[in-house]
Design an enzyme around this catalytic site. Structure first.
Site, short mmCIF file in Angstrom:
data_model
loop_
_atom_site.label_atom_id
_atom_site.label_comp_id
_atom_site.label_asym_id
_atom_site.label_seq_id
_atom_site.Cartn_x
_atom_site.Cartn_y
_atom_site.Cartn_z
CD GLU A 1 111.60 57.81 13.53
OE1 GLU A 1 112.35 57.68 14.53
OE2 GLU A 1 111.15 57.13 12.81
CG ASP B 1 114.17 52.49 9.30
OD1 ASP B 1 113.25 51.81 9.98
OD2 ASP B 1 114.88 53.24 9.93
CG PHE C 1 119.98 54.10 14.83
CD1 PHE C 1 120.14 53.03 15.38
CD2 PHE C 1 119.14 54.79 15.68
CE1 PHE C 1 119.55 52.46 16.75
CE2 PHE C 1 118.64 54.65 16.97
CZ PHE C 1 118.85 53.49 17.17
CB SER C 2 118.21 54.69 9.23
OG SER C 2 117.34 53.29 9.41
C1 FRU Z 1 112.98 54.45 11.78
C2 FRU Z 1 114.12 54.45 12.83
C3 FRU Z 1 115.12 55.34 12.37
C4 FRU Z 1 116.26 54.93 13.04
C5 FRU Z 1 116.11 53.55 13.10
C6 FRU Z 1 116.64 52.63 14.16
O1 FRU Z 1 112.22 53.42 11.95
O2 FRU Z 1 113.73 54.96 14.11
O3 FRU Z 1 114.88 57.03 12.64
O4 FRU Z 1 117.60 55.28 12.43
O5 FRU Z 1 114.73 53.32 12.85
O6 FRU Z 1 116.49 51.31 13.90
#
Ligand code: FRU
Length: 723
Positions: free
Chosen positions: A473, A297, A353-354
């Site tokens: 997400e 992401d 994470f994102s």
């Molecule tokens: C989407 C995701 C997010 C998460 C990230 C982890 O592609 O699953 O929800 O934060 O990737 O890398």
């Protein structure tokens, strides 16, 4: 005890352990676990061992690799919490080594394999995992049992551990004249840091090892790395720029004694090995991709100090997903990117994470300095618990994680991807957060905050949106004018797959007026986010998505879409999102061939035969009239427009593309790893991972049924965006 010079020990051991005696006796297989039940005379108690060997992974378990044949001992029967013990039949020790494969948890007391002689434990072994993440792979291990030759022994495999990694995988117990595996050492090496990176040798697909980076003796980050013990596939960049002049120690928890991994690691100022950077055969030439490693992401997209910032989910040490860092790149125009290095690294709160970024213009957070507003990153720390945290910077180069983290505690283990923006009417920060509820409806939670540190729950979307499927997400949320009308700006709630809802927002609650609508019509486009803080005078809402372009054989993998200008336009069904390539991309045009008022008849020769460019932008405005089909060939990909169906087909994709006033406008961008197709004023966006054959540079155009009038037809040869 640790060897005082582990590396030296490693080198010494490797020369002795590898040598095979001149007249080695046959190996004796003690157990290979290929039958339905456990071997005769072996007894299992408890439930963890099931009724016999497992065939690979058990329900709920990650992929189990590294065992031989079809069966293995796997104590995940009933999950991590199940307990039990398996005791072998007594056997005579007839060879100097007892070799085996072992994986799973690392708990030398409660979850381990023991060798017992005269009822006394004389050897023990465990898997490598003692924290979240890791791998289920089995690896060779070996006991030197020379001192027990001729004695009778039993093996006891016990699993009394519960919780994460409360299980063990064991296979292929063999008595042998030689050690199957060189002993695993906890090995370290020091580096005085004078360059930006350490080059780490990577071998794709092998089990990972825990590699700890210590700075002046203090643990900084632990990564799971497919560390190449011999010739690597590629060299990863470990960003150590923050610690110049200090001493870095790399510690590998289980390094085979004959591994060359630690000795070959070396300092560098940039990537080394392989074809020249950004000229690699599968490097997208106008799509961002990381120098080395994996991206997913886009994160923290923001315009700050006259630069566009793109952070991104980055595995610096693997070709696949893992070790989530926030990589960082900057650009003057969203097209030409310079990668700077990794800014958020995994820590005790988990992988990074994102999330998003905002400029805190009023310094509500107090993180500003000397009158300079801070750039604040809001991210998910995906450990146990999984929480929302923040980090800040005033120079957008070095970031400090907030000492008061987390700013939002765990709601569910799957809560993630905070998107934050300033809501002018209520003078508050607003966060939209994806909250996954196992077995329940996933929802988007809305929080508000005066200062980015303290957050209050304001509302929760009900039943996903309109009891439709859930929005999943990476939410983004923003107002957008309909056909450029500033007085008509509904709010758009966008999900990772680019489906969206439209509605109103009062600062606390989103009221959808249009339920989930389809976004892009292609493939491999995910988790897109829009830039924050693009100056009001510009006023655009620009989106970049993760473009899932696998680049096999390259030292990097995946990329980002081109920057996409978002709009809303009225349609008979209500307002709909439009996606168009940002105008900055036209700066890449090297040579243009515009044709005007061209009529193409069904028997006409290919009007595009002159084009021999690798990177192409094709633009057309056409009036198909009574034509049956209009077909473009773009370097081997066939795109067909059917005016009757008002539909674009390419490969197995069929996307609606309405004629407007009898006309279709079309733009096609072709790079080495993908196509992006835009039509009908942006109502149709088809991203498509696609690798044209390098020697196929052809463009073609054919019509059938009736002549087609092209108001305009432009072929632009594009330059690479990489310096
Ligand atoms: C989407 C995701 C997010 C998460 C990230 C982890 O592609 O699953 O929800 O934060 O990737 O890398």
């Amino acid at each position: 005890m640790k060897h005082p010079f582990p590396l030296l020990a490693a080198l010494l051991v490797s020369t002795t352990a590898a040598a095979r005696p001149a007249h080695a006796a046959e190996d004796l297989i003690l157990a290979d676990f290929e039958s339905a039940g456990y071997p005769e005379g072996w007894t299992a108690t408890g439930t963890a061992f099931g009724s016999g060997p497992a065939q690979g992974a058990l329900p709920g378990q990650m992929e189990v690799r590294g065992f031989i044949g079809r069966g293995l001992i796997n104590t995940f029967h009933g999950g991590d919490d199940a307990k039990g013990t398996l005791t072998s039949a007594p056997f005579k020790i007839e060879r100097p080594y007892l070799n085996f494969l072992i994986g799973g948890g690392k708990d030398a007391v409660r979850s381990a394999m023991f060798l017992k002689v005269d009822n006394k434990t004389v050897r023990s072994a465990t898997g490598p995992n003692d924290r979240p993440g890791g791998s289920e792979a089995l690896e060779p291990d070996s006991w030197d049992v020379r001192e027990f030759l001729g004695r009778t022994a039993t093996l006891e495999i016990t699993d009394q551990a519960t919780g994460g990694w409360g299980h063990l995988n064991v296979d292929h117990l063999v008595q042998s004249d030689r050690a199957a595996a060189p002993p695993m050492l906890q090995a370290r090496r020091d580096f005085k840091l004078a360059q930006k990176f350490l080059l780490i040798p990577i071998k794709n697909g092998i089990p990972t090892r825990k590699v700890t980076l210590l700075i002046d003796g203090k643990k900084e980050v632990v990564n799971d790395i497919q560390l190449a013990d011999a010739a690597p596939d590629w060299w990863a960049l470990m960003d150590v720029s923050a610690w110049q002049g200090k001493t870095a120690t790399l510690e590998v928890d289980r390094l085979p004694a004959d591994s060359t991994a630690l000795t070959t690691i070396r300092p560098a100022d940039g990537p080394e090995g392989g074809p020249p950077l950004y000229r690699e055969p599968l490097r997208g030439q106008f799509h961002f991709s990381p120098r080395r490693g994996w991206n997913n992401d886009p994160n923290g997209m923001v315009f700050f100090n006259n630069e566009y910032h793109l952070f991104f989910q980055h595995n610096p040490y693997g070709w696949d997903w893992g070790n989530m860092h926030w990589g960082h790149a900057v650009s003057p125009d969203m097209v030409h990117w310079q990668e700077l290095g990794d800014k958020l690294a995994p820590d005790d709160s988990g992988p990074m994470f994102s999330g998003s970024a905002v400029v805190d213009w009023k310094n509500t957070s107090g993180f500003g300095k000397d009158g300079k507003p801070p750039l604040v990153l809001i991210y998910t720390a995906a450990g146990n618990p999984t929480v929302q945290s923040i980090a800040y910077s005033t120079d957008a180069r070095t970031f400090t994680k907030y000492s008061g983290n987390p700013v939002i505690p765990e709601i569910s283990n799957g809560n993630r991807d905070p998107k934050v923006f300033w809501h002018e009417p209520t003078q508050k920060w607003v966060m939209v957060l994806y909250v996954e509820m196992p077995g329940k409806q996933h929802s988007i939670h809305f929080f508000t905050s005066p200062n980015l540190r303290e957050w209050k729950l304001a509302s929760i979307t009900k039943g996903g949106i309109d009891n439709d499927k859930y929005l999943f997400e990476c939410p983004d949320f923003f107002p957008l004018p309909v056909d450029g009308n500033a007085a008509d700006q509904p709010w758009v709630l966008l999900a990772a797959d680019s489906q969206y809802a439209i509605g109103t927002f009062d600062g606390t609650t989103f009221h959808p007026t249009h339920s989930k609508l389809p976004g892009h019509r292609g493939r491999g486009f995910y988790a897109a986010q829009t830039f924050s803080d693009i100056p009001a005078a510009d006023g655009r809402r620009v989106l970049i998505g993760w473009f899932q372009t696998p680049t096999s054989g390259m030292p990097f993998n995946q990329s980002m879409s081109v920057p996409l200008e978002l709009g809303l336009t009225k349609t008979p069904d209500g307002p709909r999102l439009t996606f168009n390539p940002a105008r900055e991309l036209s700066g890449l045009r090297a040579k243009s061939n515009p044709l005007k008022n061209l009529t193409v008849t069904p028997d006409a020769p290919n009007p595009l035969a002159f084009s021999v460019s690798e990177l192409v932008e094709l633009r057309a405005v056409l009036t198909p009239g009574d034509a049956e089909t209009v077909t473009f060939d773009i370097r081997g990909a066939t795109l067909t427009y059917s005016p009757k169906k008002q539909e674009i087909s390419i490969n197995d994709i069929h996307a609606p593309a309405p004629l407007r006033n009898g006309r279709l406008d079309l733009a096609i961008l072709c790079d080495r790893t993908g196509l992006e197709i835009f039509a009908a004023g942006g109502l149709t966006y088809i991203p498509l991972p696609f690798q044209p054959k390098p020697d196929n540079l052809s463009l073609g155009l054919k019509v059938s049924g009736a002549p087609v009038l092209f108001d305009s037809l432009e072929i632009h040869e594009l330059r690479s965006a990489w310096k």
